[in-house]
Write an enzyme that holds these catalytic residues in place. Structure first.
Site, PDB file in Angstrom:
ATOM      1  N   ASP A  15      -2.132 -11.558  -5.112  1.00 14.98           N
ATOM      2  CA  ASP A  15      -3.468 -11.318  -4.579  1.00 14.98           C
ATOM      3  C   ASP A  15      -4.421 -12.067  -5.518  1.00 14.98           C
ATOM      4  O   ASP A  15      -4.445 -11.800  -6.719  1.00 14.98           O
ATOM      5  CB  ASP A  15      -3.736  -9.805  -4.608  1.00 14.98           C
ATOM      6  CG  ASP A  15      -5.128  -9.439  -4.149  1.00 14.98           C
ATOM      7  OD1 ASP A  15      -6.025 -10.309  -4.157  1.00 14.98           O
ATOM      8  OD2 ASP A  15      -5.326  -8.270  -3.802  1.00 14.98           O
TER       9      ASP A  15
ATOM     10  N   ASP B  91     -11.647 -13.496   1.845  1.00 11.89           N
ATOM     11  CA  ASP B  91     -13.099 -13.313   1.674  1.00 11.89           C
ATOM     12  C   ASP B  91     -13.434 -11.816   1.530  1.00 11.89           C
ATOM     13  O   ASP B  91     -14.176 -11.409   0.615  1.00 11.89           O
ATOM     14  CB  ASP B  91     -13.788 -13.907   2.917  1.00 11.89           C
ATOM     15  CG  ASP B  91     -15.280 -14.105   2.760  1.00 11.89           C
ATOM     16  OD1 ASP B  91     -15.766 -14.021   1.619  1.00 11.89           O
ATOM     17  OD2 ASP B  91     -15.944 -14.357   3.782  1.00 11.89           O
TER      18      ASP B  91
ATOM     19  N   SER C  26      -8.012 -21.766   5.196  1.00  7.77           N
ATOM     20  CA  SER C  26      -7.926 -21.991   6.662  1.00  7.77           C
ATOM     21  C   SER C  26      -6.604 -21.577   7.305  1.00  7.77           C
ATOM     22  O   SER C  26      -6.451 -21.708   8.514  1.00  7.77           O
ATOM     23  CB  SER C  26      -8.214 -23.458   7.044  1.00  7.77           C
ATOM     24  OG  SER C  26      -9.591 -23.713   7.050  1.00  7.77           O
ATOM     25  N   THR C  27      -5.629 -21.108   6.509  1.00 13.86           N
ATOM     26  CA  THR C  27      -4.311 -20.829   7.121  1.00 13.86           C
ATOM     27  C   THR C  27      -4.163 -19.396   7.623  1.00 13.86           C
ATOM     28  O   THR C  27      -3.087 -19.003   8.061  1.00 13.86           O
ATOM     29  CB  THR C  27      -3.155 -21.122   6.148  1.00 13.86           C
ATOM     30  OG1 THR C  27      -3.212 -20.196   5.049  1.00 13.86           O
ATOM     31  CG2 THR C  27      -3.201 -22.538   5.628  1.00 13.86           C
ATOM     32  N   GLY C  28      -5.243 -18.626   7.557  1.00 13.06           N
ATOM     33  CA  GLY C  28      -5.205 -17.265   8.086  1.00 13.06           C
ATOM     34  C   GLY C  28      -5.928 -17.212   9.421  1.00 13.06           C
ATOM     35  O   GLY C  28      -5.475 -17.765  10.423  1.00 13.06           O
TER      36      GLY C  28
ATOM     37  N   TYR D 211      -8.389 -18.777  10.475  1.00 16.12           N
ATOM     38  CA  TYR D 211      -8.794 -20.076  11.017  1.00 16.12           C
ATOM     39  C   TYR D 211      -7.633 -20.907  11.585  1.00 16.12           C
ATOM     40  O   TYR D 211      -7.840 -22.014  12.093  1.00 16.12           O
ATOM     41  CB  TYR D 211      -9.599 -20.867   9.990  1.00 16.12           C
ATOM     42  CG  TYR D 211     -11.030 -20.387   9.829  1.00 16.12           C
ATOM     43  CD1 TYR D 211     -11.554 -19.375  10.631  1.00 16.12           C
ATOM     44  CD2 TYR D 211     -11.870 -20.940   8.864  1.00 16.12           C
ATOM     45  CE1 TYR D 211     -12.865 -18.928  10.484  1.00 16.12           C
ATOM     46  CE2 TYR D 211     -13.192 -20.503   8.724  1.00 16.12           C
ATOM     47  CZ  TYR D 211     -13.677 -19.500   9.534  1.00 16.12           C
ATOM     48  OH  TYR D 211     -14.977 -19.069   9.382  1.00 16.12           O
TER      49      TYR D 211
HETATM   50  N1  AR6 Z   1      -5.171 -13.210  -2.061  1.00 18.76           N
HETATM   51  C1  AR6 Z   1      -4.600 -14.407  -1.790  1.00 18.76           C
HETATM   52  N2  AR6 Z   1      -4.484 -14.905  -0.550  1.00 18.76           N
HETATM   53  C2  AR6 Z   1      -4.944 -14.149   0.469  1.00 18.76           C
HETATM   54  C3  AR6 Z   1      -5.548 -12.873   0.272  1.00 18.76           C
HETATM   55  C4  AR6 Z   1      -5.653 -12.414  -1.066  1.00 18.76           C
HETATM   56  N3  AR6 Z   1      -6.209 -11.247  -1.363  1.00 18.76           N
HETATM   57  N4  AR6 Z   1      -5.895 -12.372   1.484  1.00 18.76           N
HETATM   58  C5  AR6 Z   1      -5.520 -13.275   2.403  1.00 18.76           C
HETATM   59  N5  AR6 Z   1      -4.941 -14.351   1.799  1.00 18.76           N
HETATM   60  P1  AR6 Z   1      -8.035 -16.090   5.534  1.00 18.76           P
HETATM   61  P2  AR6 Z   1      -9.247 -18.540   6.628  1.00 18.76           P
HETATM   62  C6  AR6 Z   1      -4.399 -15.573   2.395  1.00 18.76           C
HETATM   63  O1  AR6 Z   1      -7.894 -15.516   6.895  1.00 18.76           O
HETATM   64  O2  AR6 Z   1      -8.076 -18.785   7.477  1.00 18.76           O
HETATM   65  C7  AR6 Z   1     -12.653 -14.580   6.769  1.00 18.76           C
HETATM   66  O3  AR6 Z   1     -13.059 -13.588   7.640  1.00 18.76           O
HETATM   67  C8  AR6 Z   1      -3.924 -15.498   3.821  1.00 18.76           C
HETATM   68  O4  AR6 Z   1      -2.573 -15.051   3.853  1.00 18.76           O
HETATM   69  O5  AR6 Z   1      -8.515 -15.233   4.437  1.00 18.76           O
HETATM   70  O6  AR6 Z   1      -9.825 -19.674   5.826  1.00 18.76           O
HETATM   71  C9  AR6 Z   1     -13.794 -15.521   6.374  1.00 18.76           C
HETATM   72  O7  AR6 Z   1     -15.027 -14.826   6.294  1.00 18.76           O
HETATM   73  C10 AR6 Z   1      -4.051 -16.940   4.276  1.00 18.76           C
HETATM   74  O8  AR6 Z   1      -2.878 -17.681   3.966  1.00 18.76           O
HETATM   75  O9  AR6 Z   1      -9.052 -17.365   5.548  1.00 18.76           O
HETATM   76  C11 AR6 Z   1     -13.777 -16.513   7.500  1.00 18.76           C
HETATM   77  O10 AR6 Z   1     -14.482 -16.044   8.617  1.00 18.76           O
HETATM   78  C12 AR6 Z   1      -5.189 -17.493   3.419  1.00 18.76           C
HETATM   79  O11 AR6 Z   1      -5.453 -16.510   2.424  1.00 18.76           O
HETATM   80  C13 AR6 Z   1     -12.325 -16.645   7.837  1.00 18.76           C
HETATM   81  O12 AR6 Z   1     -11.717 -15.412   7.423  1.00 18.76           O
HETATM   82  C14 AR6 Z   1      -6.465 -17.743   4.193  1.00 18.76           C
HETATM   83  O13 AR6 Z   1      -6.632 -16.723   5.161  1.00 18.76           O
HETATM   84  C15 AR6 Z   1     -11.670 -17.764   7.078  1.00 18.76           C
HETATM   85  O14 AR6 Z   1     -10.372 -17.940   7.566  1.00 18.76           O
END
Ligand code: AR6
Length: 177
Positions: A9, A33, A120-122, A124
């Site tokens: 994390d 985020d 962006s891999t979550g 997005y």
């Molecule tokens: N620590 C490390 N990695 C993480 C954590 C953590 N605590 N939580 C999630 N991930 P995402 P995006 C990973 O969805 O795709 C938000 O609502 C997760 O497994 O967090 O860039 C923002 O406000 C994934 O591989 O971000 C935007 O609206 C990666 O972080 C939107 O999501 C990114 O997943 C951005 O989407």
């Protein structure tokens, strides 16, 4: 210079700066985020609001920074990744800019260590193998070209698929620790 892949994390990582996968509003969201704002506390949001009133948030591919509040790092660099829409809207270029613009801020702040999530891999929905390739190439190219204060870059992967992709991609390019 060391590049390290770890499974964690990102809010628990002790580095000079962690990168947040934010959105253009800078007001928080879910995913990484949400975790950063939850654990980091109100100080981060207050600074994000100031940036919003100054420049209207953060554009896709750009980056801004704030304090890290209650997190164990000193700064949070907020960058906004592209939403994947099939690759026709410059998503690859924009994702690369997230990494290079974050690294530029790290240099500006004279950071020695930085931790990136898999931007962006979550939510997005950027394809993970392509995102890993872009993240690694962008970081290595930047570090080879620019004078940098950084001595350690972490790619923090929450899920196993990303961790494996990063390890496979980095193998042969650099010596993994
Ligand atoms: N620590 C490390 N990695 C993480 C954590 C953590 N605590 N939580 C999630 N991930 P995402 P995006 C990973 O969805 O795709 C938000 O609502 C997760 O497994 O967090 O860039 C923002 O406000 C994934 O591989 O971000 C935007 O609206 C990666 O972080 C939107 O999501 C990114 O997943 C951005 O989407």
């Amino acid at each position: 210079m060391k590049i390290e892949v770890c499974s964690a994390d990102i809010t628990n990582i002790e580095v000079d700066g962690i990168v947040n996968a934010a959105n253009t509003s800078l007001l928080g969201g879910s995913g990484v985020d949400g975790a950063i704002h939850r654990k980091g506390g109100i100080e981060i949001l207050e600074e994000c609001k100031k940036i919003r009133s100054r420049q209207g948030g953060c554009k896709v591919g750009e980056a801004v920074y704030t304090v890290a509040g209650n997190l164990p790092s000193n700064y949070v660099i907020h960058t906004v990744g592209p939403v994947w829409s099939g690759g026709i809207n410059k998503e690859k270029e924009l994702l690369s800019l997230c990494y290079t613009n974050s690294l530029k801020i790290a240099n500006q702040l004279q950071l020695k260590s930085i931790a990136f999530p898999n931007i962006s891999t979550g939510i997005y929905k950027f394809p993970k193998p392509l995102a890993a390739e872009i993240a690694i190439s962008s970081v290595i190219n930047f570090l080879e070209k620019e004078n940098t204060s950084l001595i350690k870059v972490y790619f923090v992967c929450l899920d196993q698929e990303n961790e494996q992709l990063y390890r496979d991609n980095l193998r042969g390019r650099i010596e993994l620790t």
